[in-house]
Design a protein around this motif. Structure first.
Motif, PDB file in Angstrom:
ATOM      1  N   ASP A  92       0.625  -1.105   0.113  1.00 48.39           N
ATOM      2  CA  ASP A  92       0.438  -0.081   0.221  1.00 48.39           C
ATOM      3  C   ASP A  92       0.902   0.920  -0.274  1.00 48.39           C
ATOM      4  N   LEU A  93       2.250   1.279   1.024  1.00 46.84           N
ATOM      5  CA  LEU A  93       2.684   2.445   1.074  1.00 46.84           C
ATOM      6  C   LEU A  93       3.778   3.076  -0.352  1.00 46.84           C
ATOM      7  N   ARG A  94       4.163   1.314  -1.268  1.00 45.90           N
ATOM      8  CA  ARG A  94       4.745   1.401  -2.764  1.00 45.90           C
ATOM      9  C   ARG A  94       4.025   2.344  -3.152  1.00 45.90           C
ATOM     10  N   GLU A  95       2.817   1.879  -3.947  1.00 39.70           N
ATOM     11  CA  GLU A  95       1.572   2.552  -4.096  1.00 39.70           C
ATOM     12  C   GLU A  95       0.936   3.690  -4.221  1.00 39.70           C
ATOM     13  N   ARG A  96       1.359   4.121  -2.418  1.00 43.53           N
ATOM     14  CA  ARG A  96       1.172   5.790  -2.571  1.00 43.53           C
ATOM     15  C   ARG A  96       2.590   6.302  -3.064  1.00 43.53           C
TER      16      ARG A  96
END
Ligand SMILES: [Zn+2]
Length: 146
Positions: free
Chosen positions: A8-12
Protein backbone atom coordinates in the motif's frame (compact mmCIF):
# COMPACT_ATOMS: atom_id res chain seq x y z
CA UNK A 1 15.29 -2.57 1.60
CA UNK A 2 11.91 -2.17 -0.05
CA UNK A 3 10.70 -5.25 1.83
CA UNK A 4 10.10 -2.90 4.76
CA UNK A 5 7.64 -0.93 2.66
CA UNK A 6 4.12 -2.33 2.42
CA UNK A 7 2.42 -2.75 -0.95
CA UNK A 8 0.00 0.00 0.00
CA UNK A 9 2.78 2.44 0.89
CA UNK A 10 4.67 1.53 -2.30
CA UNK A 11 1.59 2.32 -4.36
CA UNK A 12 1.09 5.66 -2.60
CA UNK A 13 4.77 6.57 -3.13
CA UNK A 14 4.46 5.63 -6.82
CA UNK A 15 1.30 7.71 -7.20
CA UNK A 16 2.86 10.73 -5.49
CA UNK A 17 5.69 10.50 -8.05
CA UNK A 18 3.26 10.14 -11.00
CA UNK A 19 5.03 6.80 -11.51
CA UNK A 20 8.24 8.56 -12.49
CA UNK A 21 11.68 7.84 -11.14
CA UNK A 22 12.11 10.92 -8.96
CA UNK A 23 15.79 11.11 -9.92
CA UNK A 24 16.01 10.54 -13.70
CA UNK A 25 12.31 11.07 -14.53
CA UNK A 26 11.92 7.89 -16.56
CA UNK A 27 8.33 6.59 -16.34
CA UNK A 28 7.69 3.28 -14.61
CA UNK A 29 6.00 1.92 -17.76
CA UNK A 30 9.25 2.46 -19.64
CA UNK A 31 11.59 0.87 -17.15
CA UNK A 32 13.22 -2.36 -18.18
CA UNK A 33 13.31 -3.48 -14.54
CA UNK A 34 10.60 -2.81 -11.97
CA UNK A 35 10.85 0.41 -10.03
CA UNK A 36 11.63 0.48 -6.33
CA UNK A 37 11.01 2.54 -3.25
CA UNK A 38 14.19 4.35 -2.27
CA UNK A 39 15.02 5.41 1.26
CA UNK A 40 16.35 8.93 0.67
CA UNK A 41 18.27 8.74 3.92
CA UNK A 42 19.18 5.06 3.94
CA UNK A 43 18.32 2.81 6.85
CA UNK A 44 22.06 2.47 7.44
CA UNK A 45 22.22 6.21 8.17
CA UNK A 46 19.16 6.23 10.42
CA UNK A 47 16.51 6.90 7.77
CA UNK A 48 13.11 5.35 8.32
CA UNK A 49 10.49 3.74 6.13
CA UNK A 50 8.32 6.80 6.39
CA UNK A 51 6.44 8.81 3.78
CA UNK A 52 8.77 11.82 3.90
CA UNK A 53 11.89 9.67 3.57
CA UNK A 54 10.75 7.65 0.59
CA UNK A 55 11.11 8.28 -3.11
CA UNK A 56 10.11 6.31 -6.17
CA UNK A 57 13.17 5.27 -8.17
CA UNK A 58 14.07 3.22 -11.20
CA UNK A 59 16.25 0.19 -10.58
CA UNK A 60 19.30 1.93 -12.10
CA UNK A 61 19.11 5.02 -9.90
CA UNK A 62 18.27 3.03 -6.79
CA UNK A 63 21.04 0.53 -7.32
CA UNK A 64 23.64 3.22 -7.99
CA UNK A 65 22.51 5.28 -5.01
CA UNK A 66 22.61 2.33 -2.66
CA UNK A 67 22.99 3.58 0.90
CA UNK A 68 24.77 6.77 -0.18
CA UNK A 69 23.49 10.06 1.16
CA UNK A 70 26.15 12.23 -0.43
CA UNK A 71 29.48 12.47 -2.15
CA UNK A 72 32.63 14.56 -2.08
CA UNK A 73 33.04 17.54 -4.37
CA UNK A 74 35.94 16.94 -6.75
CA UNK A 75 36.50 20.71 -6.80
CA UNK A 76 36.54 21.50 -3.09
CA UNK A 77 36.82 18.17 -1.30
CA UNK A 78 33.76 19.11 0.74
CA UNK A 79 30.83 16.80 1.43
CA UNK A 80 27.86 17.27 -0.87
CA UNK A 81 24.53 15.73 -0.01
CA UNK A 82 22.57 14.06 -2.78
CA UNK A 83 19.44 15.51 -4.39
CA UNK A 84 16.43 14.96 -2.13
CA UNK A 85 13.17 14.62 -4.06
CA UNK A 86 11.19 15.58 -0.97
CA UNK A 87 12.88 18.91 -0.31
CA UNK A 88 14.66 19.89 -3.55
CA UNK A 89 13.16 20.99 -6.85
CA UNK A 90 14.38 18.91 -9.79
CA UNK A 91 14.58 21.80 -12.27
CA UNK A 92 16.74 23.85 -9.91
CA UNK A 93 19.45 21.19 -10.05
CA UNK A 94 19.06 19.52 -13.45
CA UNK A 95 17.89 20.16 -16.96
CA UNK A 96 17.22 17.87 -19.87
CA UNK A 97 19.28 18.23 -23.01
CA UNK A 98 17.61 15.60 -25.16
CA UNK A 99 18.30 12.32 -23.42
CA UNK A 100 21.10 13.81 -21.36
CA UNK A 101 20.55 15.12 -17.81
CA UNK A 102 22.76 18.15 -17.25
CA UNK A 103 23.51 19.36 -13.74
CA UNK A 104 22.90 22.99 -12.87
CA UNK A 105 24.42 22.90 -9.39
CA UNK A 106 27.31 21.22 -7.67
CA UNK A 107 24.86 19.02 -5.75
CA UNK A 108 23.19 18.15 -9.04
CA UNK A 109 26.56 17.21 -10.54
CA UNK A 110 27.38 15.01 -7.57
CA UNK A 111 24.01 13.31 -7.75
CA UNK A 112 24.26 12.80 -11.51
CA UNK A 113 27.70 11.25 -11.08
CA UNK A 114 26.82 8.95 -8.18
CA UNK A 115 23.54 7.81 -9.73
CA UNK A 116 25.13 7.41 -13.17
CA UNK A 117 22.51 9.52 -14.93
CA UNK A 118 24.56 9.86 -18.11
CA UNK A 119 26.29 6.50 -18.22
CA UNK A 120 26.29 5.18 -21.78
CA UNK A 121 23.70 2.46 -21.13
CA UNK A 122 21.39 4.95 -19.45
CA UNK A 123 21.76 7.42 -22.32
CA UNK A 124 21.03 4.65 -24.78
CA UNK A 125 17.85 3.76 -22.90
CA UNK A 126 16.69 7.39 -22.80
CA UNK A 127 17.64 8.02 -26.46
CA UNK A 128 15.31 5.15 -27.35
CA UNK A 129 12.57 6.67 -25.21
CA UNK A 130 13.08 10.12 -26.76
CA UNK A 131 12.79 8.51 -30.21
CA UNK A 132 9.37 7.08 -29.41
CA UNK A 133 8.12 10.19 -27.59
CA UNK A 134 8.33 8.64 -24.12
CA UNK A 135 10.99 10.89 -22.63
CA UNK A 136 10.20 13.18 -21.18
CA UNK A 137 6.61 12.08 -20.62
CA UNK A 138 3.88 14.62 -19.90
CA UNK A 139 4.22 13.69 -16.23
CA UNK A 140 7.94 14.45 -16.38
CA UNK A 141 7.36 17.75 -18.14
CA UNK A 142 4.98 18.74 -15.36
CA UNK A 143 7.64 17.80 -12.83
CA UNK A 144 10.28 19.81 -14.65
CA UNK A 145 8.06 22.88 -14.77
CA UNK A 146 7.19 22.88 -11.07
ZN1 LIG B 1 16.02 6.76 -12.34
Amino acid sequence: MSSLVSDDLRERVARRADHLCEYCLVHEQDGFLSFQVDHIISLKHGGRSEWENLAFACAFCNRRKGSDVGTVSPATGHFLRLFNPRTDIWSEHFRLAGARIDALTEMGAGTARILGFNDSDRLLERHSLVAVGRYPTLEALAQIRV
